[in-house]
Motif scaffolding. Structure first.
Motif, short mmCIF file in Angstrom:
data_model
loop_
_atom_site.label_atom_id
_atom_site.label_comp_id
_atom_site.label_asym_id
_atom_site.label_seq_id
_atom_site.Cartn_x
_atom_site.Cartn_y
_atom_site.Cartn_z
N ALA A 72 2.23 51.48 -17.25
CA ALA A 72 2.44 50.38 -17.53
C ALA A 72 2.74 50.44 -18.61
O ALA A 72 3.54 48.79 -18.33
CB ALA A 72 0.49 49.91 -17.90
N ASP A 73 3.39 50.84 -19.70
CA ASP A 73 4.10 51.16 -20.31
C ASP A 73 5.51 51.23 -20.02
O ASP A 73 6.42 50.72 -20.56
CB ASP A 73 3.79 52.37 -21.58
CG ASP A 73 4.13 52.15 -23.18
OD1 ASP A 73 4.96 51.00 -23.28
OD2 ASP A 73 3.79 52.62 -23.55
N ALA A 74 5.59 52.32 -19.45
CA ALA A 74 6.42 52.54 -18.46
C ALA A 74 7.80 50.77 -17.20
O ALA A 74 8.43 50.59 -17.70
CB ALA A 74 6.90 53.61 -17.67
N HIS A 115 -2.07 59.91 -26.98
CA HIS A 115 -1.18 60.76 -25.43
C HIS A 115 -0.53 60.03 -24.87
O HIS A 115 0.32 60.14 -23.88
CB HIS A 115 -1.96 61.45 -24.49
CG HIS A 115 -2.77 62.35 -25.19
ND1 HIS A 115 -2.69 63.03 -25.80
CD2 HIS A 115 -4.12 62.41 -26.18
CE1 HIS A 115 -3.25 64.56 -26.39
NE2 HIS A 115 -3.72 63.97 -26.85
N HIS A 116 -0.44 58.54 -24.90
CA HIS A 116 0.50 57.45 -24.38
C HIS A 116 1.49 57.80 -24.12
O HIS A 116 2.16 57.85 -22.88
CB HIS A 116 0.19 56.02 -24.29
CG HIS A 116 0.91 55.37 -26.04
ND1 HIS A 116 0.76 55.46 -27.07
CD2 HIS A 116 2.52 54.64 -25.78
CE1 HIS A 116 2.16 54.98 -27.58
NE2 HIS A 116 2.29 54.55 -27.13
N HIS A 117 2.41 58.45 -24.84
CA HIS A 117 3.91 59.01 -23.86
C HIS A 117 3.98 60.42 -23.46
O HIS A 117 4.82 61.11 -23.51
CB HIS A 117 4.68 58.85 -25.57
CG HIS A 117 4.84 57.66 -25.01
ND1 HIS A 117 6.14 57.14 -25.08
CD2 HIS A 117 5.12 56.99 -26.76
CE1 HIS A 117 6.70 55.61 -25.59
NE2 HIS A 117 5.57 55.39 -25.97
N ASP A 118 2.70 60.96 -23.50
CA ASP A 118 2.63 62.59 -22.64
C ASP A 118 3.15 61.92 -20.96
O ASP A 118 2.88 61.43 -20.33
CB ASP A 118 1.29 63.24 -22.75
CG ASP A 118 0.39 63.12 -23.83
OD1 ASP A 118 1.49 63.66 -24.87
OD2 ASP A 118 -0.43 63.72 -23.84
N GLY A 131 1.20 52.62 -34.56
CA GLY A 131 1.81 53.36 -34.99
C GLY A 131 3.18 52.87 -34.59
O GLY A 131 4.15 53.54 -36.09
N LYS A 132 3.74 52.47 -34.54
CA LYS A 132 5.70 51.64 -34.65
C LYS A 132 5.47 51.11 -36.21
O LYS A 132 6.81 50.74 -37.03
CB LYS A 132 5.81 50.80 -33.61
CG LYS A 132 5.77 51.15 -32.03
CD LYS A 132 7.05 50.81 -31.92
CE LYS A 132 7.67 51.79 -29.91
NZ LYS A 132 7.49 50.96 -29.13
N ILE A 133 4.66 51.12 -37.24
CA ILE A 133 4.65 50.26 -37.97
C ILE A 133 5.44 51.48 -39.34
O ILE A 133 6.41 50.97 -40.39
CB ILE A 133 3.19 50.16 -38.74
CG1 ILE A 133 3.17 48.75 -40.36
CG2 ILE A 133 2.54 51.38 -39.33
CD1 ILE A 133 1.91 48.43 -40.86
N LEU A 158 -3.72 48.62 -28.64
CA LEU A 158 -3.30 49.28 -30.10
C LEU A 158 -1.81 50.30 -30.02
O LEU A 158 -1.67 50.60 -30.60
CB LEU A 158 -5.15 49.20 -30.55
CG LEU A 158 -5.79 48.56 -30.50
CD1 LEU A 158 -6.94 48.61 -31.52
CD2 LEU A 158 -5.09 47.98 -31.22
N HIS A 159 -1.44 50.43 -28.81
CA HIS A 159 -0.89 51.63 -28.64
C HIS A 159 0.25 52.09 -29.21
O HIS A 159 0.77 53.11 -29.37
CB HIS A 159 -0.49 52.05 -27.00
CG HIS A 159 0.27 51.68 -26.51
ND1 HIS A 159 0.41 49.83 -26.38
CD2 HIS A 159 1.79 51.59 -26.46
CE1 HIS A 159 1.65 49.37 -25.90
NE2 HIS A 159 2.73 50.30 -25.96
N ASP A 160 0.75 51.32 -29.48
CA ASP A 160 1.87 50.94 -30.60
C ASP A 160 1.53 50.63 -31.91
O ASP A 160 2.75 50.72 -32.50
CB ASP A 160 3.55 50.15 -29.83
CG ASP A 160 4.46 50.99 -29.00
OD1 ASP A 160 3.63 52.30 -28.89
OD2 ASP A 160 4.55 49.69 -28.17
N MET A 184 10.99 48.28 -26.01
CA MET A 184 11.11 48.50 -27.00
C MET A 184 10.60 49.95 -26.80
O MET A 184 10.15 50.45 -27.36
CB MET A 184 11.87 48.21 -28.35
CG MET A 184 11.25 49.04 -29.56
SD MET A 184 12.30 50.39 -29.78
CE MET A 184 12.68 51.53 -28.78
N ASP A 185 9.43 49.62 -25.78
CA ASP A 185 8.91 50.58 -26.23
C ASP A 185 8.81 52.24 -25.76
O ASP A 185 9.57 53.05 -26.49
CB ASP A 185 7.42 50.24 -25.41
CG ASP A 185 6.13 50.84 -25.57
OD1 ASP A 185 5.90 51.35 -27.03
OD2 ASP A 185 6.05 52.15 -25.01
N THR A 186 9.04 52.69 -24.56
CA THR A 186 9.50 54.23 -25.05
C THR A 186 11.16 54.20 -24.32
O THR A 186 11.66 53.78 -23.40
CB THR A 186 9.31 54.54 -22.62
OG1 THR A 186 7.72 53.74 -22.63
CG2 THR A 186 9.50 56.30 -22.93
FE LIG Z 1 4.28 54.24 -27.65
#
Ligand SMILES: [Fe+2]
Length: 351
Positions: free
Chosen positions: A285-287, A256-259, A208-210, A204-206, A345-347
């Protein structure tokens, strides 16, 4: 409704009376057994308890009055109807106070006997149903709560996948991040509950990209500071979306996943171990998935190069313990298949 005929034990010291009742109640569809004394009745109950006992109040040796408390104590689910002479009605009422369900007068009116048995067994069935319902009520509520939560999370998960599927840069990102994050979690020997939270946080981490502008998200060139700030609102927005249905730990992962580990991320309010562990895992993992995926503004980086980049950023962007755990993972063994799904297209690249 009764699936199987209920069983009745007829306890009376007079054999003709037992036969009379047995014939009548068998014709009514009940399975009947008989006992000539209290002792024999107890033996039969110990071997296989019945649903109802017709108990003669006055018997030689142990009487029905004496037997009743023992039966109610040891076989509370068995109903008891006392059989009594008309003159002993007050004693019969006393028996009912001690737990008997009904009483019938001798000499018997067989239709009244049948009616009393039917009513008593019906009452017993209802009481058992209520008891069972009460016992399982909390369990059913818990099951329903879990099911509603599962359906809701499934719907949000579907929303994430639908969002990602909109273009080749995002398809499959959350699934791959989940796989890498769980591999890190296994390296860290996280308990089962934490792994389940990590799975949901990753999926679910992304979400919010909606709220992120698609044009900015897929911009081929470098982002302006304002565009970068706009994209990064997805962490806060995502936390708000999932908060009603997940626990605080999962919310913390999304938020906090982009902290950055050293606290230098955009609008960051916590650093180092104050960043939720799940979010520190997600960051790595995201990076990794972002670097090894094609972007609108650059091609995918080779895996080994991405691993070196993560190593280089230990202590600044990434938690040393988490990044070290990641570097022990053989990512080539993960079922991440980028030939089927183009990526991410994450980070976003920082301006
Ligand atoms: Fe993200």
């Amino acid at each position: 409704m009764v699936n199987q005929p209920e069983r009745i034990l007829i306890v009376d010291d007079e054999a003709p009376i037992r036969k009379l009742l047995l014939r009548k109640l068998s014709r009514q569809g009940y399975r009947c057994e008989e006992a000539g004394s209290a002792v024999e009745a107890l033996e039969k109950m110990r071997a296989d308890s019945v649903e109802l006992i017709m108990l003669d109040m006055k018997m030689p040796g142990k009487s029905g009055i004496d037997l009743l408390p023992e039966l109610k104590a040891n076989y509370p689910a068995t109903a008891v109807i006392m059989a009594t002479a008309v003159a002993e009605t007050s004693l019969a009422i006393q028996c009912m106070k001690q737990g008997a369900d009904d009483y019938i007068n001798k000499p018997f009116n067989l239709d009244e006997v049948a009616l009393s048995v039917d009513k008593t067994l019906e009452k017993r069935r209802l009481e058992l149903q209520i008891k069972e319902y009460q016992e399982h009520l909390q369990q059913k509520v818990d099951e329903q709560t879990v099911e509603i939560r599962r359906l809701f999370l499934g719907a949000i998960e579907a929303l994430v996948f639908a969002l990602e599927a909109k273009d080749k840069y995002t398809a499959g990102h959350s699934r791959r991040v989940t796989e890498v994050a769980l591999a890190i979690g296994r390296e860290l020997n996280l308990p089962e509950d934490d792994m389940e939270d990590l799975r949901w946080g990753s999926l679910l981490h992304d979400v919010g990209k909606i709220a992120v502008d698609q044009f900015i998200q897929n911009k081929p060139g470098k982002l302006t500071p304002a565009e970068y700030e706009h994209i990064m609102i997805h962490a806060q927005v995502g936390a708000g979306i999932v908060r009603p249905v997940v626990n605080d730990r999962v919310v913390g992962m999304v938020e906090h996943h982009h902290d950055r580990y050293n606290g230098t991320g955009l609008h960051q309010v916590v650093a180092r171990e104050d960043i939720p562990l799940g979010a520190r895992i997600l960051a790595v993992a995201d990076a990794f998935d972002a670097m090894t995926s094609d972007r609108p503004y650059r091609p995918a980086m080779p895996v080994e190069e991405a691993r070196q980049e993560i190593r280089r950023c230990i202590g600044t962007q990434f938690d040393p313990v988490v990044a070290s755990a990641f570097l022990r993972v053989d990512t080539s063994r993960l079922a991440v298949d980028k030939s089927k799904v183009a990526v991410v297209m994450d980070t976003p690249a920082r301006p």
